[in-house]
Design an enzyme around this catalytic site. Structure first.
Site, PDB file in Angstrom:
ATOM      1  N   LYS A  10      43.776 127.616  81.438  1.00  9.82           N
ATOM      2  CA  LYS A  10      43.956 128.326  80.291  1.00  9.82           C
ATOM      3  C   LYS A  10      43.284 127.842  78.941  1.00  9.82           C
ATOM      4  CE  LYS A  10      46.734 125.339  78.034  1.00  9.82           C
ATOM      5  NZ  LYS A  10      46.446 124.625  76.858  1.00  9.82           N
ATOM      6  N   PRO A  94      39.052 120.102  84.624  1.00 13.94           N
ATOM      7  CA  PRO A  94      38.935 118.632  84.108  1.00 13.94           C
ATOM      8  C   PRO A  94      40.196 118.421  83.524  1.00 13.94           C
ATOM      9  CG  PRO A  94      37.637 119.950  82.721  1.00 13.94           C
ATOM     10  CD  PRO A  94      38.116 120.957  83.964  1.00 13.94           C
ATOM     11  N   ASP A 136      54.393 124.320  78.956  1.00 15.02           N
ATOM     12  CA  ASP A 136      53.351 125.287  79.374  1.00 15.02           C
ATOM     13  C   ASP A 136      53.665 125.821  80.613  1.00 15.02           C
ATOM     14  OD1 ASP A 136      52.142 122.974  79.952  1.00 15.02           O
ATOM     15  OD2 ASP A 136      50.330 123.431  79.025  1.00 15.02           O
TER      16      ASP A 136
HETATM   17  P1  ATP Z   1      48.418 119.853  79.115  1.00 17.12           P
HETATM   18  O1  ATP Z   1      48.809 120.339  80.387  1.00 17.12           O
HETATM   19  O2  ATP Z   1      49.477 118.858  78.611  1.00 17.12           O
HETATM   20  O3  ATP Z   1      47.527 120.437  78.114  1.00 17.12           O
HETATM   21  P2  ATP Z   1      46.121 118.682  79.960  1.00 17.12           P
HETATM   22  O4  ATP Z   1      45.381 120.185  80.256  1.00 17.12           O
HETATM   23  O5  ATP Z   1      45.171 118.281  78.645  1.00 17.12           O
HETATM   24  O6  ATP Z   1      47.309 118.750  79.789  1.00 17.12           O
HETATM   25  P3  ATP Z   1      46.022 117.991  82.653  1.00 17.12           P
HETATM   26  O7  ATP Z   1      44.902 118.499  83.526  1.00 17.12           O
HETATM   27  O8  ATP Z   1      47.190 118.785  82.621  1.00 17.12           O
HETATM   28  O9  ATP Z   1      45.571 117.894  81.068  1.00 17.12           O
HETATM   29  O10 ATP Z   1      45.922 116.489  82.767  1.00 17.12           O
HETATM   30  C1  ATP Z   1      47.084 115.429  82.330  1.00 17.12           C
HETATM   31  C2  ATP Z   1      47.506 114.346  83.119  1.00 17.12           C
HETATM   32  O11 ATP Z   1      48.517 114.837  84.053  1.00 17.12           O
HETATM   33  C3  ATP Z   1      46.629 113.933  83.755  1.00 17.12           C
HETATM   34  O12 ATP Z   1      46.014 112.761  83.311  1.00 17.12           O
HETATM   35  C4  ATP Z   1      47.158 113.238  85.118  1.00 17.12           C
HETATM   36  O13 ATP Z   1      47.555 111.910  84.987  1.00 17.12           O
HETATM   37  C5  ATP Z   1      48.472 114.015  85.029  1.00 17.12           C
HETATM   38  N1  ATP Z   1      48.668 115.289  86.277  1.00 17.12           N
HETATM   39  C6  ATP Z   1      49.746 114.936  87.053  1.00 17.12           C
HETATM   40  N2  ATP Z   1      49.719 116.057  87.911  1.00 17.12           N
HETATM   41  C7  ATP Z   1      48.404 116.544  87.841  1.00 17.12           C
HETATM   42  C8  ATP Z   1      47.758 117.495  88.266  1.00 17.12           C
HETATM   43  N3  ATP Z   1      48.172 118.174  89.408  1.00 17.12           N
HETATM   44  N4  ATP Z   1      46.609 117.997  88.099  1.00 17.12           N
HETATM   45  C9  ATP Z   1      45.985 117.230  86.910  1.00 17.12           C
HETATM   46  N5  ATP Z   1      46.637 116.233  86.120  1.00 17.12           N
HETATM   47  C10 ATP Z   1      47.952 115.928  86.645  1.00 17.12           C
END
Ligand code: ATP
Length: 292
Positions: A10, A94, A136
């Site tokens: 998203k 990513p 979220d």
């Molecule tokens: P948010 O969802 O809080 O906006 P983000 O989009 O910035 O986070 P994510 O891709 O969700 O980033 O990754 C954040 C952290 O979540 C990663 O560094 C990782 O350690 C942890 N994590 C746990 N499960 C997952 C998963 N299935 N995919 C990605 N990261 C994960």
């Protein structure tokens, strides 16, 4: 039998921080849009009680720390399910980019398990449980376009963006969501006329007004942690992109690509700066099952 699901990322068309709540979270008003940048989840029901989550990406944990494990463990207990599940996650989103990768995987896994374990839970029931995993995650049960309030868990469907091409520019470093929110200063903006105008403009499918109204109150906090973040925004605007905003809490930036030449130039020039460019289009749902 292995079944394959696609979990969509998203981005936020706007993100307004309304204040700090007594529980420590920030009160938000944001509008999320699913895009076709995605992870792939290969899911298989197993006879035993175990949940096995594997992910080869080095920044993403396998096993119990993965959000997919936490989501499935909670669903399994709550539903009294005795069977297990094996999930192999192939990352296309990513991590630490603000594109909701972990939450997208968790939401998609809840929907996949609901189907594969034959639980028959409704989307509102799944959304309720998803809110216990992360603020979220409820969005990703249905995905598409939603306005999210509260911590982000109070969702309300809104019209999807019209067909358009968006560039997502990701630097090699990530930003931890908790670190960015910890840097948010008080004296916060109100939901203000911008978000109301934006809602009206999207309803009318007037993309150029939507672009002018996009904003993200987390940008100053992200730039305080990583001053280089501002260079990415300036570079995207200089290339002719519009509606350039930080994706969630960063570190990626999102902007509309007005024509294919801009996308080609962005891809060509980003490499020398160490950034990666992804192109994505809006999609009307949070996940799909695929047979490919
Ligand atoms: P948010 O969802 O809080 O906006 P983000 O989009 O910035 O986070 P994510 O891709 O969700 O980033 O990754 C954040 C952290 O979540 C990663 O560094 C990782 O350690 C942890 N994590 C746990 N499960 C997952 C998963 N299935 N995919 C990605 N990261 C994960």
């Amino acid at each position: 039998m292995v079944r394959t699901f696609i979990a969509y990322a998203k981005f936020n068309l706007y993100l307004a921080i309304l204040g700090r709540r007594p529980d420590g979270f920030h009160e938000l008003d944001t509008r999320l849009q699913s895009i076709d940048l995605a992870d792939r989840l290969e899911c298989e029901v197993t006879g035993g009680p175990d949940l096995e989550i594997d992910c080869a990406a080095p920044e993403v944990p396998s096993g119990k720390e993965n959000l997919v494990y936490q989501a499935l463990a909670r669903l399994r207990t709550r539903a009294g399910e005795r069977r297990g599940m094996r999930v192999v996650i192939e990352k296309g989103i990513p991590p630490q980019a603000g594109l909701g990768g972990g939450s997208a995987d968790a939401g998609c896994a809840l929907c996949a398990a609901n189907e594969l374990w034959g639980l028959g839970w409704s989307p509102p029931d799944l959304e309720q449980l998803a809110g216990e995993i992360g603020s979220d995650v409820p969005f990703f049960i249905r995905g598409g376009a939603q306005r999210c309030r509260g911590r982000g868990e109070r969702t309300e469907p809104v019209p999807c963006l019209p067909p358009s091409t968006w560039a997502i520019v990701k630097p090699p470093w990530g930003l931890a969501t908790s670190a960015v929110y910890a840097r948010v200063r008080s004296g916060l903006t109100s939901p203000g006329p911008e978000s109301r105008m934006l809602l009206g403009n999207i309803a009318k499918r007037d993309l150029s007004s939507v672009l002018r109204a996009m904003f993200n109150d987390l940008e100053p906090a992200a730039m305080a942690i990583r001053p280089e973040a501002g260079e990415i925004k300036a570079w995207m605007l200089g290339l002719g992109m519009a509606g350039v905003v930080l994706a969630g809490s960063g570190s990626a930036w999102v902007g509309l690509c007005p024509d294919p030449d801009v996308a080609v130039r962005a891809r060509r020039e980003a490499g020398a700066r160490g950034w990666t460019v992804f192109l994505a289009a809006p999609v009307p749902r949070g996940w799909i099952e695929t047979n490919r």
